[in-house]
Design an enzyme around this catalytic site. Structure first.
Site, short mmCIF file in Angstrom:
data_model
loop_
_atom_site.label_atom_id
_atom_site.label_comp_id
_atom_site.label_asym_id
_atom_site.label_seq_id
_atom_site.Cartn_x
_atom_site.Cartn_y
_atom_site.Cartn_z
N ASN A 162 47.99 53.39 54.63
CA ASN A 162 48.64 53.30 55.94
C ASN A 162 49.68 54.38 56.17
O ASN A 162 49.91 54.83 57.31
CB ASN A 162 49.29 51.92 56.12
CG ASN A 162 50.33 51.62 55.07
OD1 ASN A 162 50.04 51.63 53.88
ND2 ASN A 162 51.54 51.32 55.48
N HIS A 163 50.34 54.87 55.14
CA HIS A 163 51.38 55.88 55.32
C HIS A 163 50.80 57.23 55.75
O HIS A 163 51.45 57.95 56.50
CB HIS A 163 52.18 56.06 54.02
CG HIS A 163 53.37 55.17 53.93
ND1 HIS A 163 54.66 55.61 54.12
CD2 HIS A 163 53.47 53.84 53.69
CE1 HIS A 163 55.51 54.60 53.99
NE2 HIS A 163 54.80 53.51 53.72
N ASP A 219 48.93 49.50 47.92
CA ASP A 219 49.84 49.11 49.00
C ASP A 219 50.98 48.26 48.46
O ASP A 219 52.13 48.49 48.80
CB ASP A 219 49.16 48.36 50.15
CG ASP A 219 50.01 48.38 51.42
OD1 ASP A 219 50.97 49.16 51.47
OD2 ASP A 219 49.69 47.64 52.36
N HIS A 257 53.52 47.63 45.72
CA HIS A 257 54.01 48.51 44.66
C HIS A 257 54.25 47.80 43.33
O HIS A 257 54.62 48.43 42.34
CB HIS A 257 55.31 49.18 45.11
CG HIS A 257 55.11 50.17 46.21
ND1 HIS A 257 56.12 50.99 46.67
CD2 HIS A 257 54.01 50.50 46.92
CE1 HIS A 257 55.64 51.77 47.63
NE2 HIS A 257 54.36 51.49 47.80
#
Length: 487
Positions: free
Chosen positions: A85-86, A183, A185
């Site tokens: 997503n980043h 996603d 961490h």
């Protein structure tokens, strides 16, 4: 047996704490993973998304990544990855560029076979679009004995989950032996419907909450059909020193400084967390002490709910716009910030699109005038030549109000001339004037001009994420849930 390294959430390019050294740390952590892969002669490196922290990585970060991937390519070890997503972009992804260079393979519905393992991919998908997903994957090739799915998202049964793993497994057209995720961490592994589901965790601490050692997974696909997942730590990552202090009622900054002095802080990121009933402290003094003792970065988190004696800022909710203008005047921001303020406070602009809108407008302003964001000169609000953002906002509101009052007066006078106050009431003149006044007076605050524009994750960050497409609102959510708005 087929052995692969499962890594992800490398967040290359993240300048944590605004430190260039921390930015380099994220690239070096990825380099260490690749060097381990070459040294161990693994069959593939699988990356589960968020290779980059931002969808617009700098040229230096791109060059460093290409250099590292060439090392893997020279060793004939494939690099297989999905988009997180980043880093997600509307059109072509950075993985596509690396694929064109022969340095990576972007995973998808068509499997990539590594020895006897067929590897499929599913990029990050915003929550709003998941209901329409069909988990259709190409059939398992004849030469493959195992099938693995690589994806990026917050799957259950893990923390912050918003994606149903059982639905994915039940509706998929392929029976997977393992699901390799990114996603979240925090590394973790669980069994769902007889399938191993695992997170590899991030390779660097992207948040002060990530206290566990960083690392990656080693996944062995055995010839007997079983899958073994083990964990390997990264010993070379930047040291974080966590100083937790519980203050007694009579204790204060001296006690905190004493605790800080008990640690070796050389080149470390120091996170001081203060709790308890003690006296108020000055975080800057503690951070300065840590820096003087060799820390790279120092941050103090005072989690106590203490009154701030210096906080004399008050907000009247009867007129919040006036409170904003007053605060902006105190800050002495540049005139260019007026448009940024409008974008941020635009009620018609989705929260998730604000970042992109601001970024684009800042670039445009700087291209037109490099001094656009120079601070406004010091002056008093009563000066004739005041041009601060706050006063421009006030002028606009006053002008609008004056215009409304003028129109209302004209209507009233006309009504009285036509037959007095009673006639005006009968015709609705005074009521109309009142309604117009309310509507127009609200306009400057609720309908400013703005342009439209990503969280981890991930922070948040970034600090957030994919605001350049349909993804923005989910990106913001994902960043928050996945520790992406990083401290």
């Amino acid at each position: 047996m087929t052995r692969v390294i499962h890594t992800g959430d490398t967040h290359i390019g993240y300048q944590q704490y605004n430190s260039p050294d921390r930015r380099q740390d994220f690239l070096e952590a990825f380099r260490t993973v690749i060097e381990d892969a070459v040294a161990d002669d693994v069959d593939a490196v699988i990356h589960a998304g968020d290779l980059f922290h931002d969808r617009r990585p700098s040229l230096i970060d791109l060059q460093g990544t290409v250099e590292i991937l060439r090392t893997l390519s020279d060793a004939d070890i494939p690099f297989l990855a999905v988009v997180g997503n980043h880093e997600s972009k509307r059109d072509a992804q950075w993985l596509d560029l690396f694929a064109d260079l022969g340095l990576a393979t972007r995973l998808g519905a068509e499997p990539v076979v590594v020895d006897d393992v067929a590897v499929y991919g599913l990029d990050f998908v915003p929550r709003s679009r998941r209901e329409d997903l069909t988990y259709d994957f190409d059939s398992l090739p004849d030469e493959a004995e195992h099938a693995s799915l690589v994806s990026h998202g917050l799957f259950d049964p893990f923390a912050h989950a918003d994606w149903d793993t059982e639905t994915v497994l039940e509706e998929s057209t392929v029976d997977f032996d393992a699901v390799l995720l990114g996603d979240n961490h925090k590394p973790d592994t669980a069994e769902v419907l007889d399938t191993w589901v695992t997170y590899c965790g991030s390779t660097e601490r992207a948040s002060a909450s990530e206290r566990e050692d960083r690392g990656y997974n080693i996944v062995d696909f055995e010839t007997d059909g079983t899958v073994a997942i083990s964990r390997r730590g990264l010993a070379s990552t930047r040291e974080f020193v966590f100083v937790d202090v519980e203050l007694e009622e009579s204790e204060g900054i001296d006690r905190v400084q004493e605790r800080v002095r008990q640690h070796d802080l050389a080149d470390a990121v120091v996170i001081v967390t203060v709790e308890g009933e003690g006296r108020p402290i000055a975080p800057a003094a503690i951070e300065e002490l840590a820096i003087d003792r060799g820390a790279l970065v120092a941050r103090v988190n005072d989690r106590r709910d203490l009154p701030d004696e210096d906080d004399d800022v008050s907000v009247s909710f009867a007129n919040p716009d006036e409170a904003v203008r007053e605060r902006v005047r105190e800050l002495g921001l540049s005139n260019a910030a007026l448009e940024i303020d409008e974008s941020v406070r635009n009620g018609d602009l989705a929260d998730s699109n604000v970042r992109e809108s601001v970024e684009r407008r800042v670039r445009e302003l700087l291209e037109d005038d490099e001094s656009a964001f120079d601070p406004a000169p010091e002056r008093e609000p009563g000066d004739e030549d005041v041009t601060t953002v706050a006063d421009q906002l006030a002028d606009e509101s006053d002008s609008a109000a004056d215009s409304v009052n003028t129109e209302a007066t004209e209507v009233t006078e006309t009504a009285e001339a036509d037959g007095g106050a009673e006639t005006a009431d009968a015709d609705g003149g005074c009521e109309t004037a009142t309604a117009d006044t309310k509507g127009d007076a609200a306009a400057p605050a609720s309908d400013p001009d703005a342009t439209t524009a990503p969280s981890d994750g991930d922070a948040t960050e970034d600090i957030d994420a994919t605001e350049d497409s349909d993804e923005p609102e989910e990106t913001a959510d994902a960043d928050t849930a996945s520790l992406g708005d990083f401290a």
